[in-house]
Design an enzyme around this catalytic site. Structure first.
Site, PDB file in Angstrom:
ATOM      1  N   GLU A 287       2.640   3.154   1.724  1.00  0.00           N
ATOM      2  CA  GLU A 287       3.274   4.472   1.795  1.00  0.00           C
ATOM      3  C   GLU A 287       4.417   4.475   2.784  1.00  0.00           C
ATOM      4  OE1 GLU A 287       0.837   7.715   3.165  1.00  0.00           O
ATOM      5  OE2 GLU A 287       0.064   6.624   4.872  1.00  0.00           O
ATOM      6  N   ARG A 291       8.728  10.411   9.291  1.00  0.00           N
ATOM      7  CA  ARG A 291       8.675  11.090  10.591  1.00  0.00           C
ATOM      8  C   ARG A 291       8.511  10.046  11.684  1.00  0.00           C
ATOM      9  NH1 ARG A 291       3.438   9.870  11.664  1.00  0.00           N
ATOM     10  NH2 ARG A 291       2.047   9.897   9.872  1.00  0.00           N
TER      11      ARG A 291
HETATM   12  P1  ADP Z   1      -4.104   7.633   3.107  1.00  0.00           P
HETATM   13  O1  ADP Z   1      -2.807   8.356   2.942  1.00  0.00           O
HETATM   14  O2  ADP Z   1      -5.265   8.355   2.496  1.00  0.00           O
HETATM   15  O3  ADP Z   1      -4.349   7.208   4.529  1.00  0.00           O
HETATM   16  P2  ADP Z   1      -3.165   4.965   2.307  1.00  0.00           P
HETATM   17  O4  ADP Z   1      -2.626   4.608   0.972  1.00  0.00           O
HETATM   18  O5  ADP Z   1      -2.226   4.985   3.452  1.00  0.00           O
HETATM   19  O6  ADP Z   1      -3.993   6.329   2.177  1.00  0.00           O
HETATM   20  O7  ADP Z   1      -4.330   3.962   2.636  1.00  0.00           O
HETATM   21  C1  ADP Z   1      -5.149   4.137   3.765  1.00  0.00           C
HETATM   22  C2  ADP Z   1      -5.887   2.877   4.053  1.00  0.00           C
HETATM   23  O8  ADP Z   1      -6.709   2.509   2.936  1.00  0.00           O
HETATM   24  C3  ADP Z   1      -5.006   1.669   4.296  1.00  0.00           C
HETATM   25  O9  ADP Z   1      -4.546   1.586   5.631  1.00  0.00           O
HETATM   26  C4  ADP Z   1      -5.971   0.562   3.957  1.00  0.00           C
HETATM   27  O10 ADP Z   1      -6.884   0.426   5.036  1.00  0.00           O
HETATM   28  C5  ADP Z   1      -6.736   1.106   2.777  1.00  0.00           C
HETATM   29  N1  ADP Z   1      -6.088   0.741   1.488  1.00  0.00           N
HETATM   30  C6  ADP Z   1      -5.135   1.433   0.807  1.00  0.00           C
HETATM   31  N2  ADP Z   1      -4.767   0.785  -0.313  1.00  0.00           N
HETATM   32  C7  ADP Z   1      -5.499  -0.340  -0.370  1.00  0.00           C
HETATM   33  C8  ADP Z   1      -5.604  -1.444  -1.306  1.00  0.00           C
HETATM   34  N3  ADP Z   1      -4.856  -1.508  -2.408  1.00  0.00           N
HETATM   35  N4  ADP Z   1      -6.469  -2.439  -1.010  1.00  0.00           N
HETATM   36  C9  ADP Z   1      -7.247  -2.396   0.094  1.00  0.00           C
HETATM   37  N5  ADP Z   1      -7.225  -1.391   0.993  1.00  0.00           N
HETATM   38  C10 ADP Z   1      -6.355  -0.377   0.785  1.00  0.00           C
END
Ligand code: ADP
Length: 449
Positions: A287, A291
């Site tokens: 993502e 900010r």
């Molecule tokens: P959110 O906005 O809910 O925090 P993110 O997409 O930033 O969601 O993901 C949060 C966390 O989830 C990441 O930092 C990682 O720890 C885990 N994560 C996200 N996508 C994956 C993936 N494709 N494989 C493994 N872990 C993931």
């Protein structure tokens, strides 16, 4: 340049922004809830306005009250800090309609990056590597099983509007998929009012590595290296460092260039962070945060660049004067997020700080809004402050961190200082050998405390 900036935030980040304003000769307006009348950001601001009762939705998130505070004080710009309204495109638009500058990117860019499916699609178009997955949303009419087979198990089902790790479910094998989809869908609907889902490859042992960017909205953009934020608990970052122990200078340059070039194409304005998972030498976009990040100081410590100063200058219409070749990385920096929480159970521990002694010395920075006698209110996040240390290399940085943690006293409430004290003595941490699951495993093992 602006003459007066209203800071729509509280705690350490309000102070951080205020410091940059003061150094630029800009007047500051603090806003606060009734629970924060005695907060340090209120005391240090040139002016302050009470914007409502303790609950954030009635005060720090109360747009009409914030607008009124701008009107009363004659503020010509608003800095949103992080959290609260910092990624609220509507807030940016409303301010603009009132001829007040939102110190951040355009509402359009906030909106695109706030929608995970749109963000991923945009990243892909801009040449940023993404996690292999479904092409956009997976609707109930789609053959989810066929899509998942193509991605390859294990797959992760994610909510388009997700945040804080909610609406995310892993399907290890095909037989888990239907349950993962239905629980993610109902969780997403309940939490975000949007049950759009997508799927991606689940990475088993990635690190979290993010790249800091700075753009001026006119097509100039640079990167300021990466931060490694793999040490997480419940998807919340606990300790961050720069540079990442997992990258060499060549890899840093390569991913930095990919991201900076993407931001030039996007004509991105302000500071931003592109978050990646990193596994087996490859980066996968997850993502973009449009900010300032909590962990921005580690980047400041190794580059010597004041990110908030740059943010304010760019928002006032100035061109980016820094060139990529001006950015050099000196030594190593680590940040610990010290929370008012029990170091074992993580139960929140708001209340009065009876004694407070922050560490000091060469290469030490404490960003905090607390003071001796201050009562941490129960209504907001539990951050006491951030301890950031810099050393000529990672070994020196760790030695200094250990020394600072020994010196840091916060009495009267529980704090997570003892957890960090344990972590600096851990061999995996000393070696920089940890992925995003390391801390949870450590906490559930007998090694912890
Ligand atoms: P959110 O906005 O809910 O925090 P993110 O997409 O930033 O969601 O993901 C949060 C966390 O989830 C990441 O930092 C990682 O720890 C885990 N994560 C996200 N996508 C994956 C993936 N494709 N494989 C493994 N872990 C993931």
């Amino acid at each position: 340049m602006f003459s007066k900036i209203l800071i729509a935030n509280r705690g350490e980040i309000a102070l951080r922004v205020m410091r940059a304003c003061k150094e630029l000769g800009i007047q500051t307006v603090a806003v606060h809830s009734t629970a924060d009348a005695n907060a340090m950001h209120v005391r240090l601001a040139d002016e302050s306005v009470c914007v409502g009762p303790p609950a954030a939705r009635d005060s720090y998130l109360n747009i009409p009250q914030l607008l009124a505070a701008c009107e009363i004080t004659g503020a010509d710009a608003v800095h949103p800090g992080y959290g609260f309204l910092s990624e609220n495109a509507r807030f940016a638009e409303i301010l603009e309609a009132h001829k007040i500058v939102f110190i951040g990117p355009t509402a359009e860019h906030i909106r695109i990056m706030g929608d995970k499916i749109a963000a991923k699609q945009t990243a892909k178009e801009l040449g940023i590597p993404v996690v292999p997955g479904s092409d956009g949303a997976v609707t109930p009419d789609d053959d989810a099983h066929a899509i998942a087979r193509e991605i390859g198990y294990p797959v992760l089902v994610k909510a388009a509007s997700g945040g804080g790790g909610r609406g995310m479910k892993v399907a290890l094998t095909e037989k888990d998929l239907d349950t993962a989809l239905s629980t993610a869908r109902s969780e997403a609907k309940a939490a975000f009012g949007d049950d759009a889902l997508y799927m991606e490859k689940y990475l088993g042992k990635p690190r979290h590595i993010e790249v800091q960017v700075l753009g001026d909205g006119r097509g100039n953009a640079i990167h300021l290296g990466e931060r490694d934020c793999s040490l997480q608990r419940r998807h919340q970052k606990v300790l961050e460092e720069a540079p990442s122990p997992a990258l060499n200078a060549e890899q840093r340059k390569e991913i930095g260039e990919i991201v900076a070039s993407a931001m030039r194409k996007l004509k991105y304005r302000g500071v931003g962070t592109i978050e990646f998972l990193y596994e087996d030498g490859r980066f996968y976009f997850i993502e973009m945060n449009t900010r300032l990040q909590v962990e921005h100081p580690v980047t400041e410590m190794i580059t010597g660049i004041d990110l908030v100063n740059e943010q304010i200058r760019i928002a006032s219409g100035a061109e980016l004067l820094l060139r990529q070749e001006d950015i050099t990385f000196e030594g190593h920096a680590i940040e610990c997020r010290i929370n008012a929480e029990n170091p074992r159970t993580f139960a929140p521990s708001p209340g009065r700080i009876s004694y407070y002694h922050p560490p000091g010395g060469l290469g030490v920075r404490v960003d905090s809004g607390v003071y001796q006698g201050y009562s941490i209110p129960p209504h907001y996040d539990s951050l006491i402050g951030k301890l950031i240390v810099h050393g000529r290399n990672r070994v020196e940085c760790m030695m200094r961190l250990r020394r600072c943690l020994d010196e840091f006293v916060v009495d009267g409430i529980d704090s997570t200082i003892p957890l960090f004290r344990d972590l600096v003595d851990n061999q995996d941490i000393a070696n920089g050998m940890y992925d995003i699951h390391w801390l949870e495993k450590y906490l559930s093992s007998d090694d912890a405390g």
